[in-house]
Every structure is written in C-alpha cells, then in structure tokens.
Design an enzyme around this catalytic site. Structure first.
Site, PDB file in Angstrom:
ATOM      1  N   SER A  52       0.874  -1.156   0.069  1.00 29.67           N
ATOM      2  CA  SER A  52      -0.011   0.020   0.035  1.00 29.67           C
ATOM      3  C   SER A  52       0.870   1.314   0.032  1.00 29.67           C
ATOM      4  CB  SER A  52      -0.924   0.164   1.411  1.00 29.67           C
ATOM      5  OG  SER A  52      -1.574  -1.095   1.303  1.00 29.67           O
TER       6      SER A  52
HETATM    7  N1  SAH Z   1      -0.670  -4.668   3.925  1.00 27.85           N
HETATM    8  C1  SAH Z   1       0.002  -5.014   2.887  1.00 27.85           C
HETATM    9  C2  SAH Z   1      -0.757  -4.788   1.511  1.00 27.85           C
HETATM   10  C3  SAH Z   1      -1.578  -5.845   1.446  1.00 27.85           C
HETATM   11  S1  SAH Z   1      -2.353  -6.239  -0.289  1.00 27.85           S
HETATM   12  C4  SAH Z   1       1.378  -4.446   2.736  1.00 27.85           C
HETATM   13  O1  SAH Z   1       1.536  -3.585   3.569  1.00 27.85           O
HETATM   14  O2  SAH Z   1       2.042  -4.727   1.915  1.00 27.85           O
HETATM   15  C5  SAH Z   1      -3.275  -7.367   0.328  1.00 27.85           C
HETATM   16  C6  SAH Z   1      -3.135  -8.716   0.483  1.00 27.85           C
HETATM   17  O3  SAH Z   1      -4.289  -9.206   0.869  1.00 27.85           O
HETATM   18  C7  SAH Z   1      -2.390  -9.391  -0.780  1.00 27.85           C
HETATM   19  O4  SAH Z   1      -1.206 -10.012  -0.326  1.00 27.85           O
HETATM   20  C8  SAH Z   1      -3.595 -10.671  -0.822  1.00 27.85           C
HETATM   21  O5  SAH Z   1      -2.854 -11.908  -1.311  1.00 27.85           O
HETATM   22  C9  SAH Z   1      -4.065 -10.618   0.486  1.00 27.85           C
HETATM   23  N2  SAH Z   1      -5.203 -11.381   0.807  1.00 27.85           N
HETATM   24  C10 SAH Z   1      -6.465 -11.297  -0.192  1.00 27.85           C
HETATM   25  N3  SAH Z   1      -7.453 -11.986   0.398  1.00 27.85           N
HETATM   26  C11 SAH Z   1      -6.995 -12.373   1.591  1.00 27.85           C
HETATM   27  C12 SAH Z   1      -7.656 -13.364   2.782  1.00 27.85           C
HETATM   28  N4  SAH Z   1      -8.794 -13.762   2.564  1.00 27.85           N
HETATM   29  N5  SAH Z   1      -7.088 -13.844   3.605  1.00 27.85           N
HETATM   30  C13 SAH Z   1      -5.498 -13.143   3.743  1.00 27.85           C
HETATM   31  N6  SAH Z   1      -5.031 -12.573   3.032  1.00 27.85           N
HETATM   32  C14 SAH Z   1      -5.668 -12.021   1.929  1.00 27.85           C
END
Ligand code: SAH
Length: 204
Positions: A52
């Site tokens: 993000s």
């Molecule tokens: N907070 C992160 C950004 C996350 S992007 C950072 O600082 O880099 C969103 C992430 O959520 C992705 O890696 C995706 O694989 C994960 N994701 C999506 N659905 C999910 C679920 N149901 N459970 C766990 N992770 C999930």
C-alpha cells in the site's frame, strides 16, 4: 516521506508519524523496486498484489487509534510493511496472508527489520479464525464488497476495525467502533485496494 506525504496531508498522530519514520520500507519492496521504495504510491509485489501507499498505511493506523497495549489482527499481510508499522504501535500483531510465497517473504522482511514478534499466518483471514481472539483492533488490508461482519465478532467490546469497503473499482475506508453490542460505522477516505479473496471476498 513523513514530512511531505504524511504530515502535510494531515496525519497528526505523533506515534504513527514516528512509527512510519522507523520502518524501512525498502526492505519490504521487491529488490528491483528498491529505488521507488519512498514513492508516493502503491508498488507491485508480484502475484497481482501490491504494497500500500505509505499515506494509506498511515491513515489506516491513525484511524485505529492505537495506544501501545493492543492486540491487533491484520488481514492481508502482503509485503508485511503495514504489519511492521502496526507492531511499532501496538503490543502484539497477528497477520494473515492467503499467498504462501508472500507470507514467507513478509516473514523474512519482518525478521530483518526487528519485527520478529509479529505472527505471520498463512490462509484465508477473511473469517477471522486466525490467531486467538478477541482483538482490540482489526485492519483489513484488502478491499471487501461489504463489511466483513464475521471479523467484527472477533473484536473486544471497545474494539475498532478499519476496512476498505466498496466495489473493486474503488472503496472507502470504513471505521467500525464497537461498544458492547452497539457498533458505529463511519466511511472516510476514498481508496483503491486489491480485492479480498476467500469467504468474505467478492463473488467469483
Ligand atoms: N498490508 C500490505 C498490503 C496488502 S495487499 C502491505 O503493507 O504490503 C492485500 C493482501 O491481501 C494481498 O497480499 C492478498 O494476497 C491478501 N489477501 C487477499 N484476500 C485475503 C484473505 N482472504 N486472507 C488473507 N489474505 C488475503
């Protein structure tokens, strides 16, 4: 980054500004993106996912209003960057990631930056069944079609959850505050996150 991207845009919580200045974002971005680590943007992580934008991480953390004693759950570890910032702000962090390769990369970045206490779990975190509930704060780091109500059940009585809610084309950061059985919901900042998958994600 802290001055231009965060303070000037209205992030006021001194603990959040401090935490953001302590966590080296370059360790959490893929090696070929290191030069862009402090850009005012989300960056690709591979597997269709992104780390993000720093401002969005700071805004979400500020909305959680952490004071240092909390147990926090993050759904969507991605790079582990937001988990590291949360670890600076709270007592204990559990973070859940669906994609095992990203969870493994996040684990080593967190160890490298001194955030070895963060618990990284692999699996679908959308139902909140990872880690030991209840949590004082929950951060959903992926966009949900609707507020994931199952996660609200994992909050303590005075807990707070922040989650981007809306269609895949764009969401708003929703803050839910729980007081016993009552909840207050406020929709704020417009944002665009990668979609939440799993049980509480968008229908295929
Ligand atoms: N907070 C992160 C950004 C996350 S992007 C950072 O600082 O880099 C969103 C992430 O959520 C992705 O890696 C995706 O694989 C994960 N994701 C999506 N659905 C999910 C679920 N149901 N459970 C766990 N992770 C999930």
């Amino acid at each position: 980054m802290v001055e231009r991207q965060l303070r000037r845009r209205g992030i006021r919580d001194a603990r959040v500004l401090d935490a953001m200045s302590r966590v080296p974002r370059e360790v959490f971005v893929p090696a070929e993106r290191r030069k862009q680590a402090y850009d005012d943007d989300a960056l690709p992580l591979g597997y269709g996912q992104t780390i993000s934008q720093p401002y969005v991480v700071a805004a979400m953390c500020e909305l959680l209003g952490l004071t240092g004693d909390e147990r926090v759950l993050e759904v969507g570890t991605g790079s582990g960057y937001a988990a590291a910032v949360l670890d600076e702000l709270a007592a204990h962090v559990v973070t859940v990631e669906l994609i095992p390769e990203l969870a493994a990369a996040a684990r080593s970045a967190l160890d490298e930056t001194g955030h070895g206490d963060v618990e990284v779990r692999t699996g679908d975190g959308s139902l909140g069944d990872a880690g030991e509930p209840p949590f004082d704060a929950i951060l959903v780091s992926a966009a949900a079609p609707e507020l994931p109500l199952q996660l609200l059940d994992r909050l303590t009585d005075a807990g707070r959850m922040v989650c981007p809610v809306g269609p895949q084309s764009g969401q708003r950061l929703v803050v839910v505050e729980r007081r016993g059985n009552e909840t207050t919901t406020t929709a704020g900042l417009r944002c665009r996150f990668v979609p939440l998958r799993g049980a509480a994600g968008y229908p295929e």
